[in-house]
Design an enzyme around this catalytic site. Structure first.
Site, mmCIF file in Angstrom:
data_model
loop_
_atom_site.group_PDB
_atom_site.id
_atom_site.type_symbol
_atom_site.label_atom_id
_atom_site.label_comp_id
_atom_site.label_asym_id
_atom_site.label_seq_id
_atom_site.Cartn_x
_atom_site.Cartn_y
_atom_site.Cartn_z
ATOM 1 N N CYS A 177 -0.056 4.013 2.618
ATOM 2 C CA CYS A 177 0.321 3.694 3.918
ATOM 3 C C CYS A 177 1.878 3.826 4.351
ATOM 4 C CB CYS A 177 0.230 1.959 4.225
ATOM 5 S SG CYS A 177 -1.471 1.367 3.667
ATOM 6 N N CYS A 227 0.726 -1.261 -0.015
ATOM 7 C CA CYS A 227 0.031 -0.001 -0.012
ATOM 8 C C CYS A 227 0.935 1.303 -0.117
ATOM 9 C CB CYS A 227 -0.903 0.060 1.096
ATOM 10 S SG CYS A 227 -1.832 1.512 1.561
#
Length: 307
Positions: free
Chosen positions: A54, A51
Site C-alpha cells: 500500500c 500494508c
C-alpha cells in the site's frame, strides 16, 4: 467567451487541486464516492498503515491522479478504521483499488502495479468522465473555429482546455495552428514542444509540425511565372512542375499545386523516387487530415494510384 470546464471556472483549477485526493470513511462514502462519481470518475484506494505494498501503490496513484488534471479524483479508505465498508465491498486483500463512474464500480485491481500500468488505468478511467467529454466538445468547437478562420476565439477555448488537460495532443496541435496562422511562430514552436513524447506521433501533432516547418521556410513565389513558361515549352519537365507545386502551395493555390503533382504521378509515378507523391503527402500533413483540400487531394491521388 467565458466557458466553464466541469462546472468550474478554469482559473480555479489550481485552487481545486487539493480536492482531487481525500481521505474518507464509511459515513461519507456515499457523498465522496457514489455522488461525486456522477460528476467525475473516482478511484477508491483501500489501504492500511501496516500494508507494505500500500505504501508503494498509494503515492504512485496520487501522483498519477494529480497529473490527470481533474479528469479523475481519488478517495483513500483505511480498512482498519472502516471494516464494515471493507466487508460490504468484499475487500479480501489490500491494496485494493476500485473505480466508480456514475455511481457504479466500473474497474479495479488488487495489489501494487508498475507506474506505467497505473497511468493506463487512470487514463482509461479519465476518458469516461463528464469532464473528458466536455473537453473533447470544446476542442471540437475550437477546431471548427480554426477551420472558419476565427483563430482568436479558437485559441481562447484551447487555452482553457489546456488549463484542465495540459497534455491534450489535439488541443496543443490546434493551438499551434492558431499561432502559426497569426504569424507567432516562436510560440507555435514552444506549444508543440509541450507535446508529451508518447503523443508525438498523433496525426494532428504531425500535421501542426509540418505546417510550422512550411511557415518557417517560406517560398519565393516570384518564380511562378518563369516555371509556368518552362512547363508550357516542355509539359514533361517534372522538376519544374514539382517546384511550381511548392510555390503555388506557398501562394495559397492548393488546388493547382495538387494538380501539378498529380500530373507527375499519373505520367511517371516513380520519377525521382516518387518525389511528387511524397511532396503531396507533405502538403496533406501540413493542411491537416480534415482540410477540404486534403480530402479532395486524397481522392485525386487514390483515383490515380488505384486506377
Amino acid at each position: 467567451m467565458n466557458m466553464i470546464i466541469g462546472g468550474q471556472d478554469p482559473g480555479s483549477t489550481q485552487a481545486a487541486a487539493g480536492d482531487l485526493i481525500k481521505d474518507s470513511d464509511t459515513q461519507n462514502f456515499m457523498r465522496d464516492v457514489i455522488e461525486a462519481s456522477r460528476q467525475t470518475p473516482v478511484i477508491v484506494d483501500f489501504w492500511a498503515p501496516w500494508c507494505g505494498p500500500c505504501k508503494q501503490l498509494g503515492p504512485a496513484l496520487e501522483k498519477t491522479v494529480r497529473q490527470a488534471n481533474g479528469k479523475v479524483r481519488m478517495v483513500k479508505i483505511n480498512v482498519d478504521e472502516n471494516q464494515q465498508l471493507a466487508a460490504q465491498m468484499r475487500i479480501q486483500s489490500i491494496p485494493a483499488v476500485y473505480a466508480f463512474v456514475n455511481g457504479q464500480p466500473v474497474d479495479g485491481f488488487m495489489g501494487a502495479l508498475p507506474e506505467s500500468q497505473i497511468k493506463q488505468f487512470v487514463d482509461r478511467l479519465g476518458g469516461q468522465g463528464s469532464l473528458a467529454e466536455e473537453i473533447e466538445a470544446m476542442v471540437g468547437e475550437a477546431r471548427l473555429m480554426l477551420e472558419q478562420g476565427d483563430h482568436a476565439s479558437a485559441a481562447q477555448i484551447l487555452v482553457q482546455v489546456l488549463q484542465a488537460d495540459r497534455e491534450h495532443a489535439g488541443a496543443l496541435a490546434a493551438l499551434a495552428r492558431c499561432q502559426i496562422a497569426a504569424g507567432d511562430l516562436e510560440n507555435a514552436k514552444a506549444t508543440l514542444a509541450l507535446v508529451p513524447p508518447a503523443k508525438a506521433g498523433d496525426p494532428e501533432v504531425l500535421s501542426a509540425r509540418a505546417a510550422l516547418d512550411m511557415a518557417l521556410n517560406p517560398v519565393d513565389v516570384s518564380e511562378i511565372g518563369t516555371l509556368r513558361s518552362q512547363i508550357e515549352r516542355n509539359p514533361e519537365d517534372f522538376q519544374a512542375r514539382l517546384d511550381l507545386a511548392v510555390l503555388l502551395n506557398g501562394a495559397g493555390e492548393r488546388t493547382e499545386a495538387t494538380d501539378q503533382l498529380i500530373y507527375i504521378i499519373r505520367k511517371m509515378r516513380g520519377w525521382n523516387d516518387e518525389a511528387a507523391r511524397k511532396q503531396l503527402v507533405k502538403f496533406f500533413e501540413a493542411w491537416g487530415p480534415k482540410d477540404e483540400f486534403t480530402l479532395a487531394g486524397r481522392r485525386k491521388l487514390s483515383s490515380v494510384l488505384f486506377a
